[in-house]
Design a protein around this motif. Structure first.
Motif, PDB file in Angstrom:
ATOM      1  N   VAL A  33       0.856  -1.197   0.000  1.00  0.00           N
ATOM      2  CA  VAL A  33       0.000   0.000   0.000  1.00  0.00           C
ATOM      3  C   VAL A  33       0.885   1.238   0.000  1.00  0.00           C
ATOM      4  N   CYS A  34       1.433   1.564  -1.140  1.00  0.00           N
ATOM      5  CA  CYS A  34       2.291   2.742  -1.296  1.00  0.00           C
ATOM      6  C   CYS A  34       2.122   3.285  -2.707  1.00  0.00           C
ATOM      7  N   LYS A  35       2.482   4.553  -2.888  1.00  0.00           N
ATOM      8  CA  LYS A  35       2.267   5.202  -4.182  1.00  0.00           C
ATOM      9  C   LYS A  35       2.998   4.523  -5.329  1.00  0.00           C
ATOM     10  N   PRO A  36       4.289   4.123  -5.185  1.00  0.00           N
ATOM     11  CA  PRO A  36       4.948   3.467  -6.324  1.00  0.00           C
ATOM     12  C   PRO A  36       4.233   2.194  -6.773  1.00  0.00           C
ATOM     13  N   SER A  37       3.759   1.374  -5.810  1.00  0.00           N
ATOM     14  CA  SER A  37       3.045   0.148  -6.184  1.00  0.00           C
ATOM     15  C   SER A  37       1.738   0.473  -6.886  1.00  0.00           C
ATOM     16  N   CYS A  38       1.006   1.449  -6.333  1.00  0.00           N
ATOM     17  CA  CYS A  38      -0.264   1.850  -6.950  1.00  0.00           C
ATOM     18  C   CYS A  38      -0.036   2.413  -8.346  1.00  0.00           C
ATOM     19  N   ALA A  39       1.019   3.220  -8.484  1.00  0.00           N
ATOM     20  CA  ALA A  39       1.315   3.812  -9.790  1.00  0.00           C
ATOM     21  C   ALA A  39       1.697   2.754 -10.809  1.00  0.00           C
ATOM     22  N   GLU A  40       2.454   1.735 -10.366  1.00  0.00           N
ATOM     23  CA  GLU A  40       2.833   0.658 -11.281  1.00  0.00           C
ATOM     24  C   GLU A  40       1.600  -0.105 -11.752  1.00  0.00           C
ATOM     25  N   THR A  43       2.456  10.378 -16.574  1.00  0.00           N
ATOM     26  CA  THR A  43       3.381   9.347 -16.079  1.00  0.00           C
ATOM     27  C   THR A  43       3.871   9.649 -14.669  1.00  0.00           C
ATOM     28  N   ARG A  44       3.325  10.686 -14.033  1.00  0.00           N
ATOM     29  CA  ARG A  44       3.784  11.056 -12.691  1.00  0.00           C
ATOM     30  C   ARG A  44       3.255  10.058 -11.662  1.00  0.00           C
ATOM     31  N   ILE A  45       4.145   9.585 -10.809  1.00  0.00           N
ATOM     32  CA  ILE A  45       3.795   8.557  -9.825  1.00  0.00           C
ATOM     33  C   ILE A  45       2.656   9.001  -8.925  1.00  0.00           C
ATOM     34  N   SER A  46       2.723  10.216  -8.420  1.00  0.00           N
ATOM     35  CA  SER A  46       1.698  10.675  -7.485  1.00  0.00           C
ATOM     36  C   SER A  46       0.318  10.714  -8.142  1.00  0.00           C
ATOM     37  N   ILE A  47       0.242  11.178  -9.382  1.00  0.00           N
ATOM     38  CA  ILE A  47      -1.040  11.263 -10.088  1.00  0.00           C
ATOM     39  C   ILE A  47      -1.580   9.873 -10.407  1.00  0.00           C
ATOM     40  N   LYS A  64      19.860  14.307 -11.971  1.00  0.00           N
ATOM     41  CA  LYS A  64      18.658  13.900 -12.711  1.00  0.00           C
ATOM     42  C   LYS A  64      17.650  13.272 -11.753  1.00  0.00           C
ATOM     43  N   VAL A  65      16.385  13.690 -11.866  1.00  0.00           N
ATOM     44  CA  VAL A  65      15.336  13.100 -11.036  1.00  0.00           C
ATOM     45  C   VAL A  65      15.066  11.678 -11.523  1.00  0.00           C
ATOM     46  N   MET A  66      15.317  10.709 -10.641  1.00  0.00           N
ATOM     47  CA  MET A  66      15.154   9.304 -11.020  1.00  0.00           C
ATOM     48  C   MET A  66      14.047   8.601 -10.234  1.00  0.00           C
ATOM     49  N   GLY A  67      13.382   9.339  -9.372  1.00  0.00           N
ATOM     50  CA  GLY A  67      12.293   8.747  -8.616  1.00  0.00           C
ATOM     51  C   GLY A  67      11.618   9.780  -7.754  1.00  0.00           C
ATOM     52  N   GLU A  68      10.337   9.583  -7.500  1.00  0.00           N
ATOM     53  CA  GLU A  68       9.598  10.443  -6.578  1.00  0.00           C
ATOM     54  C   GLU A  68       8.703   9.555  -5.737  1.00  0.00           C
ATOM     55  N   SER A  69       8.444   9.999  -4.509  1.00  0.00           N
ATOM     56  CA  SER A  69       7.707   9.137  -3.598  1.00  0.00           C
ATOM     57  C   SER A  69       6.975   9.958  -2.552  1.00  0.00           C
ATOM     58  N   ALA A  89      11.566   6.144  -2.752  1.00  0.00           N
ATOM     59  CA  ALA A  89      12.193   6.839  -3.885  1.00  0.00           C
ATOM     60  C   ALA A  89      13.325   5.996  -4.454  1.00  0.00           C
ATOM     61  N   ALA A  90      14.117   5.380  -3.577  1.00  0.00           N
ATOM     62  CA  ALA A  90      15.219   4.524  -4.031  1.00  0.00           C
ATOM     63  C   ALA A  90      14.684   3.313  -4.790  1.00  0.00           C
ATOM     64  N   LYS A  91      13.589   2.743  -4.296  1.00  0.00           N
ATOM     65  CA  LYS A  91      12.983   1.594  -4.979  1.00  0.00           C
ATOM     66  C   LYS A  91      12.537   1.985  -6.382  1.00  0.00           C
TER      67      LYS A  91
END
Length: 233
Positions: free
Chosen positions: A81-88, A112-116, A202-207, A219-221
């Motif tokens: 239950v986290c944003k990266p999993s939901c976004a994927e 393609t934004r993770i939060s959206i 370079k932005v490589m992740g957001e969380s 973010a690292a994941k």
């Protein structure tokens, strides 16, 4: 509505009231640009969907692992239950293609934004629940979250992703990694932290996380996922 019906058919989502899905796929930026029309954004449905997602995954883990203590269940649930999993999950059934976004969000890569995407996935869950029932919403969630639930079965869900990332990128020489808090909201006892990870600028992740440690791990994941998909740093 034809687009919404297409979206529902492609993803085998039972629909009685297509307007609920339409709202679930409407970002606040779009509603703000059409204030002369009666348009509702997906924030309320996201709130509901987040609660249902939390319940469904919590119930699944509680029944699946009857001997686990509360702390272990909590860590496992947080990995799902986290944003990266939901976004994927949202990416896999092309939520971004059907989102209604404001022009600014559209031009800045909102699809393609993770939060959206993560918020939209939760909003779709809320819409499915209201339009059908808990059982239908539960099947939808468990089906789309299977990959992450399988990782829990394999014991692969509580890694130190920051260390994994450091080891991965340093194979290519000296690399500068920085974790940048872009926003924080809420009282001290209930913070929400938005974070970006920058690799060589370079932005490589957001969380999003409840504290800096949680946000940094997520973010690292995400950065690891992008690198594994071939994105260069």
């Amino acid at each position: 509505m034809a687009e919404i019906e297409k979206f529902a058919a492609e993803n085998e989502i039972p629909v009685q009231n297509a307007q609920l899905l339409n709202t679930a796929l409407t970002h606040t930026s779009y509603a703000n640009e059409h204030k002369n029309e009666v348009i509702h954004d997906n924030e309320r449905l996201e709130f509901l969907g987040d609660a249902i997602l939390d319940l469904v995954i919590g119930e699944y883990l509680f029944l699946r692992f009857p001997s686990w203590p509360e702390g272990e269940l909590t860590r496992a649930k947080a990995s799902v239950v986290c944003k990266p999993s939901c976004a994927e999950c949202a990416t896999k059934f092309h939520v971004g293609d059907y989102m209604r976004l404001g022009r600014g969000e559209e031009m800045s890569g909102g699809r393609t934004r993770i939060s959206i995407l993560g918020d939209a996935f939760e909003a779709v869950i809320g819409a499915i629940y209201l339009d059908n029932n808990y059982e239908v919403a539960s099947r939808f969630i468990l089906g789309h979250m299977k990959k992450f639930l399988d990782l829990i079965d394999q014991g692969d869900y509580d890694h130190d992703y920051k260390s994994d990332l450091q080891e991965m990128v340093q194979k290519h020489g000296d690399v500068n990694i920085s974790y940048v808090v872009t926003k924080d909201e809420g009282p001290a006892h209930d913070k929400t932290i938005w974070m970006e990870i920058h690799i060589n600028g370079k932005v490589m992740g957001e969380s999003v996380g409840k504290n800096k440690k949680e946000a940094a791990q997520r973010a690292a994941k995400e950065a690891i996922r992008r690198i594994q998909l071939g994105e260069t740093v």
